[in-house]
Design a protein around this motif. Structure first.
Motif, PDB file in Angstrom:
ATOM      1  N   LYS A  85      -0.779  -1.424 -13.450  1.00 53.72           N
ATOM      2  CA  LYS A  85      -0.626  -0.811 -12.134  1.00 53.72           C
ATOM      3  C   LYS A  85      -1.382  -1.620 -11.084  1.00 53.72           C
ATOM      4  O   LYS A  85      -2.205  -2.486 -11.398  1.00 53.72           O
ATOM      5  CB  LYS A  85      -1.144   0.624 -12.151  1.00 53.72           C
ATOM      6  CG  LYS A  85      -2.610   0.771 -12.518  1.00 53.72           C
ATOM      7  CD  LYS A  85      -2.991   2.248 -12.552  1.00 53.72           C
ATOM      8  CE  LYS A  85      -4.456   2.428 -12.972  1.00 53.72           C
ATOM      9  NZ  LYS A  85      -4.843   3.845 -13.007  1.00 53.72           N
ATOM     10  N   ILE A  86      -1.084  -1.308  -9.821  1.00 57.28           N
ATOM     11  CA  ILE A  86      -1.729  -1.970  -8.693  1.00 57.28           C
ATOM     12  C   ILE A  86      -2.875  -1.096  -8.203  1.00 57.28           C
ATOM     13  O   ILE A  86      -2.701   0.108  -7.988  1.00 57.28           O
ATOM     14  CB  ILE A  86      -0.721  -2.197  -7.546  1.00 57.28           C
ATOM     15  CG1 ILE A  86       0.388  -3.138  -7.999  1.00 57.28           C
ATOM     16  CG2 ILE A  86      -1.410  -2.739  -6.305  1.00 57.28           C
ATOM     17  CD1 ILE A  86       1.522  -3.226  -7.011  1.00 57.28           C
ATOM     18  N   ARG A  87      -4.007  -1.702  -8.025  1.00 61.02           N
ATOM     19  CA  ARG A  87      -5.151  -0.961  -7.520  1.00 61.02           C
ATOM     20  C   ARG A  87      -5.795  -1.767  -6.389  1.00 61.02           C
ATOM     21  O   ARG A  87      -6.112  -2.938  -6.562  1.00 61.02           O
ATOM     22  CB  ARG A  87      -6.168  -0.697  -8.628  1.00 61.02           C
ATOM     23  CG  ARG A  87      -7.400   0.068  -8.161  1.00 61.02           C
ATOM     24  CD  ARG A  87      -8.332   0.353  -9.331  1.00 61.02           C
ATOM     25  NE  ARG A  87      -7.678   1.185 -10.330  1.00 61.02           N
ATOM     26  CZ  ARG A  87      -8.141   1.336 -11.570  1.00 61.02           C
ATOM     27  NH1 ARG A  87      -9.221   0.679 -11.971  1.00 61.02           N
ATOM     28  NH2 ARG A  87      -7.503   2.121 -12.420  1.00 61.02           N
ATOM     29  N   ALA A  91       0.836  -1.209   0.000  1.00 57.57           N
ATOM     30  CA  ALA A  91       0.000   0.000   0.000  1.00 57.57           C
ATOM     31  C   ALA A  91       0.868   1.255   0.000  1.00 57.57           C
ATOM     32  O   ALA A  91       0.507   2.270  -0.593  1.00 57.57           O
ATOM     33  CB  ALA A  91      -0.921  -0.015   1.224  1.00 57.57           C
ATOM     34  N   ARG A  95       3.043   0.863  -3.675  1.00 61.13           N
ATOM     35  CA  ARG A  95       2.220   0.625  -4.886  1.00 61.13           C
ATOM     36  C   ARG A  95       3.039  -0.011  -6.004  1.00 61.13           C
ATOM     37  O   ARG A  95       2.847   0.285  -7.179  1.00 61.13           O
ATOM     38  CB  ARG A  95       1.575   1.935  -5.361  1.00 61.13           C
ATOM     39  CG  ARG A  95       0.624   2.584  -4.353  1.00 61.13           C
ATOM     40  CD  ARG A  95      -0.558   1.690  -4.053  1.00 61.13           C
ATOM     41  NE  ARG A  95      -1.418   2.200  -3.005  1.00 61.13           N
ATOM     42  CZ  ARG A  95      -2.682   2.576  -3.183  1.00 61.13           C
ATOM     43  NH1 ARG A  95      -3.225   2.486  -4.380  1.00 61.13           N
ATOM     44  NH2 ARG A  95      -3.405   3.009  -2.172  1.00 61.13           N
ATOM     45  N   HIS A  96       3.965  -0.865  -5.613  1.00 61.30           N
ATOM     46  CA  HIS A  96       4.832  -1.527  -6.590  1.00 61.30           C
ATOM     47  C   HIS A  96       5.351  -2.803  -5.937  1.00 61.30           C
ATOM     48  O   HIS A  96       5.965  -2.762  -4.858  1.00 61.30           O
ATOM     49  CB  HIS A  96       5.988  -0.596  -6.969  1.00 61.30           C
ATOM     50  CG  HIS A  96       6.807  -1.084  -8.122  1.00 61.30           C
ATOM     51  ND1 HIS A  96       7.799  -2.047  -7.984  1.00 61.30           N
ATOM     52  CD2 HIS A  96       6.789  -0.736  -9.435  1.00 61.30           C
ATOM     53  CE1 HIS A  96       8.356  -2.260  -9.161  1.00 61.30           C
ATOM     54  NE2 HIS A  96       7.766  -1.482 -10.062  1.00 61.30           N
TER      55      HIS A  96
END
Length: 304
Positions: free
Chosen positions: A54-56, A13, A16-17
């Motif tokens: 991307k991360i969501r 969190a 974000r990677h």
């Protein structure tokens, strides 16, 4: 449920990677990814929406991250309480955040307090606006903060430090410069130069504008107190300044008036997490600062 997996979740969190989160946790990227899938399976919830770009986080995932941060802080508190190094006196380094309208003017006072009461402590001061300091508290970048009390600080422990009067700054060319104090009711319809709304002082001054029918002057909005001070010095208008800020710098073309009936003030507090095991230490620090500042305000004859 594995605590380590909760730490992986919070790291992801934050960064974000996947790769950067894995490096921060000293594990491989496949390990971190696999453990997070395991956590989702254990909970029976989807925490992430995985795409190639991307991360969501899902809404459920975001709520879980917030709660997980609380859990991890509680676990850290338990570890600290069990540690033999847990003492009642301040020691080593203290990371403390201070808002910009206090930091330059509190710095010498904080040094004096620590030199007098805690010579063993090394202060690490971080100057930032209120919302930034709250984010730093959440991420444990700082351990406590000095700011003004507001609705966003209610989730933390608030230890009152002092009530700081707000002075009215006017140019020596202004008709009010012949006065030493002024009734707040006499300011009705006056234009007030404002500091940017990202600063907590903005909302405090705005509250007094509404209460006493003052008019915020939108033609001049300053990012910093020193810019606001220059506006007043050049007679662009009048404005409110926290007392501590009036005792510093070159103010040769500004007269500061004490406001009365009532005297506007802002409540300055020391805040920290409710689960922080250092509470007793912060209380010691708070008491020392409060005593010091009380003497300071008496010396300037500004106590009510």
């Amino acid at each position: 449920m594995n605590i380590r997996n909760l730490e992986y979740l919070v790291a992801l969190a934050k960064y974000r990677h996947f790769q950067r989160a894995a490096e921060a946790c000293n594990v491989s990227q496949p390990t971190l990814s696999a453990q997070l899938r395991k956590l989702e399976n254990e909970l029976g919830l989807q925490l992430l929406e995985r795409t190639t770009r991307k991360i969501r986080f899902t809404q459920t995932g975001l709520r879980l991250v917030e709660q997980t941060q609380v859990v991890l802080r509680e676990i850290e508190a338990l570890k600290n309480m069990a540690s033999s190094s847990y003492h009642q006196s301040l020691s080593q380094t203290l990371d403390i955040g201070i808002i910009p309208t206090l930091a330059p003017y509190m710095f010498s006072h904080m040094n004096a307090v620590c030199h007098e009461n805690f010579p063993e402590i090394e202060l690490e001061i971080h100057e930032a606006q209120t919302n930034q300091l709250l984010n730093m508290l959440e991420s444990d970048a700082i351990k406590c903060a000095i700011m003004t009390s507001n609705k966003d600080t209610s989730k933390y422990v608030e230890l009152p430090l002092f009530d700081e009067p707000l002075m009215l700054g006017v140019s020596h060319q202004h008709p009010w410069a012949r006065l030493n104090d002024i009734n707040m009711g006499h300011l009705k319809n006056s234009k007030i130069l404002m500091i940017d709304d990202g600063n907590c002082l903005h909302s405090q001054v705005l509250r007094y504008c509404y209460q006493f029918e003052l008019e915020p002057d939108t033609r001049f909005v300053a990012m910093h107190l020193e810019t606001l001070r220059r506006g007043v010095a050049f007679n662009r208008g009048v404005s409110f300044f926290p007392l501590l800020s009036t005792q510093h710098g070159n103010n040769e073309n500004i007269k500061y008036l004490r406001c009365i009936a009532p005297e506007p003030k802002r409540k300055v507090v020391l805040i920290f997490h409710r689960s922080d095991p250092m509470r007793k230490k912060y209380e010691i620090l708070r008491n020392a600062i409060a005593r010091y500042m009380e003497r300071y305000f008496i010396d300037f004859n500004v106590m009510a």
